[in-house]
Design an enzyme around this catalytic site. Structure first.
Site, PDB file in Angstrom:
ATOM      1  N   THR A  28       4.881  11.161   7.766  1.00 45.37           N
ATOM      2  CA  THR A  28       5.160  11.056   9.141  1.00 45.37           C
ATOM      3  C   THR A  28       6.539  11.720   9.405  1.00 45.37           C
ATOM      4  O   THR A  28       7.292  11.646   8.606  1.00 45.37           O
ATOM      5  CB  THR A  28       5.265   9.585   9.629  1.00 45.37           C
ATOM      6  OG1 THR A  28       5.490   9.484  10.957  1.00 45.37           O
ATOM      7  CG2 THR A  28       5.830   8.751   8.794  1.00 45.37           C
ATOM      8  N   ASP A  29       6.728  12.031  10.654  1.00 47.10           N
ATOM      9  CA  ASP A  29       7.838  12.499  11.132  1.00 47.10           C
ATOM     10  C   ASP A  29       9.134  11.200  11.239  1.00 47.10           C
ATOM     11  O   ASP A  29      10.220  11.525  11.513  1.00 47.10           O
ATOM     12  CB  ASP A  29       8.110  13.284  12.432  1.00 47.10           C
ATOM     13  CG  ASP A  29       7.485  12.549  13.687  1.00 47.10           C
ATOM     14  OD1 ASP A  29       6.986  11.302  13.495  1.00 47.10           O
ATOM     15  OD2 ASP A  29       7.290  13.183  14.698  1.00 47.10           O
ATOM     16  N   GLU A  30       8.502  10.078  11.524  1.00 52.78           N
ATOM     17  CA  GLU A  30       9.267   8.910  11.553  1.00 52.78           C
ATOM     18  C   GLU A  30      10.206   8.710  10.439  1.00 52.78           C
ATOM     19  O   GLU A  30      11.165   7.867  10.544  1.00 52.78           O
ATOM     20  CB  GLU A  30       8.199   7.745  11.864  1.00 52.78           C
ATOM     21  CG  GLU A  30       7.164   7.870  12.918  1.00 52.78           C
ATOM     22  CD  GLU A  30       6.698   6.713  13.506  1.00 52.78           C
ATOM     23  OE1 GLU A  30       7.190   5.377  13.323  1.00 52.78           O
ATOM     24  OE2 GLU A  30       5.555   6.874  13.975  1.00 52.78           O
TER      25      GLU A  30
ATOM     26  N   ASN B 106      -0.172  11.559  16.071  1.00 54.50           N
ATOM     27  CA  ASN B 106      -1.613  12.261  16.419  1.00 54.50           C
ATOM     28  C   ASN B 106      -2.226  11.383  17.504  1.00 54.50           C
ATOM     29  O   ASN B 106      -2.207  10.362  17.533  1.00 54.50           O
ATOM     30  CB  ASN B 106      -2.488  12.109  15.270  1.00 54.50           C
ATOM     31  CG  ASN B 106      -2.225  13.222  14.073  1.00 54.50           C
ATOM     32  OD1 ASN B 106      -2.896  13.577  13.189  1.00 54.50           O
ATOM     33  ND2 ASN B 106      -0.994  13.540  14.001  1.00 54.50           N
TER      34      ASN B 106
ATOM     35  N   LYS C  99       7.246   4.688   4.389  1.00 51.87           N
ATOM     36  CA  LYS C  99       6.610   6.072   4.311  1.00 51.87           C
ATOM     37  C   LYS C  99       7.831   6.727   3.653  1.00 51.87           C
ATOM     38  O   LYS C  99       7.325   7.673   2.563  1.00 51.87           O
ATOM     39  CB  LYS C  99       6.211   6.401   5.637  1.00 51.87           C
ATOM     40  CG  LYS C  99       5.012   5.840   6.190  1.00 51.87           C
ATOM     41  CD  LYS C  99       3.587   6.155   5.236  1.00 51.87           C
ATOM     42  CE  LYS C  99       3.211   7.626   5.325  1.00 51.87           C
ATOM     43  NZ  LYS C  99       1.971   7.710   4.615  1.00 51.87           N
TER      44      LYS C  99
ATOM     45  N   TYR D  88       7.705   0.090   8.858  1.00 50.50           N
ATOM     46  CA  TYR D  88       6.702   1.312   8.551  1.00 50.50           C
ATOM     47  C   TYR D  88       7.511   2.627   7.898  1.00 50.50           C
ATOM     48  O   TYR D  88       6.941   3.187   7.058  1.00 50.50           O
ATOM     49  CB  TYR D  88       5.741   1.552   9.625  1.00 50.50           C
ATOM     50  CG  TYR D  88       5.042   2.948   9.784  1.00 50.50           C
ATOM     51  CD1 TYR D  88       4.037   3.143   8.808  1.00 50.50           C
ATOM     52  CD2 TYR D  88       5.454   3.791  10.549  1.00 50.50           C
ATOM     53  CE1 TYR D  88       3.063   4.308   8.670  1.00 50.50           C
ATOM     54  CE2 TYR D  88       4.639   5.007  10.489  1.00 50.50           C
ATOM     55  CZ  TYR D  88       3.739   5.265   9.634  1.00 50.50           C
ATOM     56  OH  TYR D  88       2.967   6.484   9.601  1.00 50.50           O
TER      57      TYR D  88
ATOM     58  N   THR E  67       0.815  -1.327  -0.013  1.00 55.28           N
ATOM     59  CA  THR E  67      -0.114  -0.013   0.175  1.00 55.28           C
ATOM     60  C   THR E  67       0.616   1.234  -0.029  1.00 55.28           C
ATOM     61  O   THR E  67       0.645   2.062  -0.710  1.00 55.28           O
ATOM     62  CB  THR E  67      -0.958   0.018   1.111  1.00 55.28           C
ATOM     63  OG1 THR E  67      -1.916  -0.748   0.887  1.00 55.28           O
ATOM     64  CG2 THR E  67      -1.516   1.492   1.506  1.00 55.28           C
TER      65      THR E  67
HETATM   66  P1  NAD Z   1      -5.260   4.627   9.790  1.00 53.13           P
HETATM   67  O1  NAD Z   1      -4.381   3.119   9.944  1.00 53.13           O
HETATM   68  O2  NAD Z   1      -6.041   4.858  11.067  1.00 53.13           O
HETATM   69  O3  NAD Z   1      -5.970   4.591   8.573  1.00 53.13           O
HETATM   70  C1  NAD Z   1      -5.587   4.079   7.368  1.00 53.13           C
HETATM   71  C2  NAD Z   1      -6.601   4.168   6.290  1.00 53.13           C
HETATM   72  O4  NAD Z   1      -6.365   3.683   4.901  1.00 53.13           O
HETATM   73  C3  NAD Z   1      -7.759   2.962   6.802  1.00 53.13           C
HETATM   74  O5  NAD Z   1      -9.017   3.554   6.682  1.00 53.13           O
HETATM   75  C4  NAD Z   1      -7.624   2.070   5.759  1.00 53.13           C
HETATM   76  O6  NAD Z   1      -8.604   1.214   5.382  1.00 53.13           O
HETATM   77  C5  NAD Z   1      -6.915   2.713   4.507  1.00 53.13           C
HETATM   78  N1  NAD Z   1      -6.247   1.886   3.495  1.00 53.13           N
HETATM   79  C6  NAD Z   1      -5.068   1.225   3.823  1.00 53.13           C
HETATM   80  N2  NAD Z   1      -4.688   0.624   2.588  1.00 53.13           N
HETATM   81  C7  NAD Z   1      -5.346   1.336   1.759  1.00 53.13           C
HETATM   82  C8  NAD Z   1      -5.469   0.771   0.390  1.00 53.13           C
HETATM   83  N3  NAD Z   1      -4.272   0.201  -0.391  1.00 53.13           N
HETATM   84  N4  NAD Z   1      -6.030   1.664  -0.519  1.00 53.13           N
HETATM   85  C9  NAD Z   1      -7.245   2.410  -0.046  1.00 53.13           C
HETATM   86  N5  NAD Z   1      -7.333   2.840   1.464  1.00 53.13           N
HETATM   87  C10 NAD Z   1      -6.098   2.034   2.188  1.00 53.13           C
HETATM   88  O7  NAD Z   1      -4.119   5.518   9.791  1.00 53.13           O
HETATM   89  P2  NAD Z   1      -3.994   7.158  10.264  1.00 53.13           P
HETATM   90  O8  NAD Z   1      -3.478   7.032  11.685  1.00 53.13           O
HETATM   91  O9  NAD Z   1      -5.321   7.609  10.166  1.00 53.13           O
HETATM   92  O10 NAD Z   1      -2.957   7.637   9.327  1.00 53.13           O
HETATM   93  C11 NAD Z   1      -3.305   8.283   8.362  1.00 53.13           C
HETATM   94  C12 NAD Z   1      -2.102   8.752   7.287  1.00 53.13           C
HETATM   95  O11 NAD Z   1      -1.352   9.855   8.543  1.00 53.13           O
HETATM   96  C13 NAD Z   1      -0.938   7.579   7.091  1.00 53.13           C
HETATM   97  O12 NAD Z   1      -0.501   7.829   5.745  1.00 53.13           O
HETATM   98  C14 NAD Z   1      -0.116   7.657   8.272  1.00 53.13           C
HETATM   99  O13 NAD Z   1       1.197   7.356   7.701  1.00 53.13           O
HETATM  100  C15 NAD Z   1       0.049   9.247   8.365  1.00 53.13           C
HETATM  101  N6  NAD Z   1       0.437   9.770   9.730  1.00 53.13           N
HETATM  102  C16 NAD Z   1      -0.165   9.021  10.924  1.00 53.13           C
HETATM  103  C17 NAD Z   1       0.154   9.701  12.146  1.00 53.13           C
HETATM  104  C18 NAD Z   1      -0.522   9.106  13.356  1.00 53.13           C
HETATM  105  O14 NAD Z   1       0.052   9.726  14.418  1.00 53.13           O
HETATM  106  N7  NAD Z   1      -1.561   8.382  13.107  1.00 53.13           N
HETATM  107  C19 NAD Z   1       1.228  10.692  12.208  1.00 53.13           C
HETATM  108  C20 NAD Z   1       1.788  11.173  11.039  1.00 53.13           C
HETATM  109  C21 NAD Z   1       1.329  10.677   9.834  1.00 53.13           C
HETATM  110  P1  TYD Z   2       2.347   4.192  18.767  1.00 49.03           P
HETATM  111  O1  TYD Z   2       1.021   4.971  19.365  1.00 49.03           O
HETATM  112  O2  TYD Z   2       2.514   2.728  18.275  1.00 49.03           O
HETATM  113  O3  TYD Z   2       2.898   5.459  17.741  1.00 49.03           O
HETATM  114  P2  TYD Z   2       4.557   5.284  17.162  1.00 49.03           P
HETATM  115  O4  TYD Z   2       5.223   3.795  17.170  1.00 49.03           O
HETATM  116  O5  TYD Z   2       4.160   5.513  15.562  1.00 49.03           O
HETATM  117  O6  TYD Z   2       5.171   6.556  17.933  1.00 49.03           O
HETATM  118  O7  TYD Z   2       3.227   4.451  19.935  1.00 49.03           O
HETATM  119  C1  TYD Z   2       3.740   5.549  20.754  1.00 49.03           C
HETATM  120  C2  TYD Z   2       4.809   5.150  21.927  1.00 49.03           C
HETATM  121  O8  TYD Z   2       4.434   4.504  22.778  1.00 49.03           O
HETATM  122  C3  TYD Z   2       5.879   4.627  21.126  1.00 49.03           C
HETATM  123  O9  TYD Z   2       7.160   5.044  21.608  1.00 49.03           O
HETATM  124  C4  TYD Z   2       5.715   3.157  21.566  1.00 49.03           C
HETATM  125  C5  TYD Z   2       5.057   3.384  22.973  1.00 49.03           C
HETATM  126  N1  TYD Z   2       4.212   2.265  23.320  1.00 49.03           N
HETATM  127  C6  TYD Z   2       3.954   1.696  24.611  1.00 49.03           C
HETATM  128  O10 TYD Z   2       4.988   1.878  25.267  1.00 49.03           O
HETATM  129  N2  TYD Z   2       2.934   0.578  24.680  1.00 49.03           N
HETATM  130  C7  TYD Z   2       2.036   0.328  23.629  1.00 49.03           C
HETATM  131  O11 TYD Z   2       1.189  -0.498  24.031  1.00 49.03           O
HETATM  132  C8  TYD Z   2       2.249   0.842  22.566  1.00 49.03           C
HETATM  133  C9  TYD Z   2       1.102   0.405  21.283  1.00 49.03           C
HETATM  134  C10 TYD Z   2       3.128   1.895  22.136  1.00 49.03           C
END
Ligand code: NAD
Ligand code: TYD
Length: 357
Positions: free
Chosen positions: A132-134, A188, A162, A158, A98
């Site tokens: 993402t910042d990752e 987020n 990205k 991951y 994806t």
């Molecule tokens: P999420 O996993 O909650 O949602 C992802 C969505 O994408 C889901 O609805 C899933 O069904 C859909 N999806 C997956 N594969 C697909 C495909 N092949 N075609 C169409 N739809 C597909 O993710 P999120 O947390 O809402 O993150 C959204 C975006 O923001 C991602 O690109 C993620 O890398 C980025 N992002 C997330 C965070 C965070 O903290 N959650 C921070 C920075 C950036």
């Molecule tokens: P996560 O929400 O998975 O986001 P990301 O790995 O993308 O930053 O995790 C946030 C932080 O929390 C990360 O340092 C891993 C830690 N973490 C735990 O300590 N316990 C948990 O059960 C999870 C899911 C994450």
């Protein structure tokens, strides 16, 4: 009209709901409905003619091409992704499929559409890639925060997927002239976040009497941004960002995981005192660390602040209180996600009404 991908996930659904609430214009929402896609997030706009939901894959060039032709969006906002680091450690295949192949196919379809637009529409078109910042890797406690110029050094599958997608997006601008924008955002939190991620997981485990797992010593640091501020930043970049540029988006809220978890426990102690007394913090359990666990993420968001006048509005303390309240008020949402019942909702609510193009 916008084409939003991944709009049934956490950030995408918040983005779609906000756009429809503020009548910013109609949205076509393309989502594959993986385990992370939940149409219950969009239940309040199910009958809204300004929202067309399409179940499908960003890697399906024919479908994307049909959607672009039928709806003629002025921009595409790409949220669709596999997004959970721990899943990518267990199996990275879907992340490549994806996040890399899907993004490439989406870029191919969008570029062909964009090339055929009349010149004025071509000039105004945007492809915004949500990242993402990752991708920047890991900081130590004393390092300066990530800037847009920080070299990419992804550490998890991951983050690597990205990073690859960001490079593809960049290359389509440099090679084909596609007017792209990329945003790199910190962690987020907020409503509708799948309870595999730290904050909703802590709330869910606390309230259901389970152990609250903290990886390693809990000293890892993340920068937290409320999803409403992220959506606001995306809208600002979409309207005023310079094509070809990347913008870092941060929450100005760094915290150690253990401190964050304890803060959430204290908020829950106040809002929903634990049956039988004591603090939810008693449920905290230190577990084996995540392999390759990044020590710290931090964002220098000077560029978006100075160029586009954006800053986060919500403090972490206020955002966490609001978020805890949301999960307490929406316990049936989390129950249906945890039980898997949310998947039945698609058939129940939409039946064969899901648009295919
Ligand atoms: P999420 O996993 O909650 O949602 C992802 C969505 O994408 C889901 O609805 C899933 O069904 C859909 N999806 C997956 N594969 C697909 C495909 N092949 N075609 C169409 N739809 C597909 O993710 P999120 O947390 O809402 O993150 C959204 C975006 O923001 C991602 O690109 C993620 O890398 C980025 N992002 C997330 C965070 C965070 O903290 N959650 C921070 C920075 C950036
Ligand atoms: P996560 O929400 O998975 O986001 P990301 O790995 O993308 O930053 O995790 C946030 C932080 O929390 C990360 O340092 C891993 C830690 N973490 C735990 O300590 N316990 C948990 O059960 C999870 C899911 C994450």
């Amino acid at each position: 009209m916008l084409l939003v991908t991944g709009g049934a996930g956490f950030i995408g659904s918040n983005f779609v709901l906000e756009r429809l609430r503020t009548t910013r214009g109609p949205v076509v929402n393309l989502d594959k409905l993986t385990y992370a896609g939940n149409l219950q997030n969009l239940a309040s706009v199910a009958g809204d003619p300004a929202h067309v939901f399409v179940k499908g894959d960003i890697a399906d060039v024919d479908l994307v091409t049909r959607l672009l032709k039928a709806h003629a969006p002025r921009a595409v906002v790409n949220f669709a992704a596999e997004s959970h680091v721990d899943r990518s450690i267990l199996d990275a295949d879907e992340f490549i499929q994806t996040n890399v192949v899907g993004t490439l196919r989406l870029l191919n379809a969008v570029t062909a559409y964009w090339r055929a637009l009349p010149s004025e529409q071509q000039r105004d078109f945007r492809f915004l890639h949500v990242s993402t910042d990752e991708v920047y890797g890991s900081l130590s406690v004393d390092d300066p925060p990530f800037r847009e110029t920080t070299p990419y050094a992804p550490n998890s599958p991951y983050a690597a997927s990205k990073a690859a997608s960001d490079h593809l997006v960049r290359s389509f601008h440099r090679t084909h002239g596609l007017p792209v924008l990329t945003t790199n955002c910190s962690n987020n939190y907020g409503p509708y976040q799948f309870p595999e991620k730290l904050i909703p997981l802590v709330i869910h485990h606390a309230l259901s009497g389970r152990a609250i797992p903290v990886y390693g010593s809990g000293a890892n640091i993340r920068d937290w941004l409320h999803v409403s501020d992220h959506c606001d930043a995306i809208n600002v970049v979409l309207e005023s960002g310079r094509p070809g540029e990347t913008y870092n988006i941060g929450g100005e809220s760094e915290m150690r995981n253990i401190d964050l978890v304890k803060t959430i426990c204290a908020i829950l102690d106040e809002k929903r005192p634990r049956a039988g007394g004591g603090s939810y913090a008693e449920q905290i359990t230190f577990v084996t660390d995540r392999p390759g666990h990044d020590q710290r993420y931090a964002i220098e968001a000077e560029k978006i602040r100075d160029e586009l006048n954006w800053r986060p509005k919500k403090s972490l303390e206020a955002g966490l209180r609001e978020t805890a309240a949301w999960y307490l008020d929406n316990s049936q949402w989390i129950d249906s996600v945890v039980s898997g019942a949310y998947r039945d909702w698609v058939a129940l609510q939409y039946g064969d009404r899901l648009a295919s193009a």
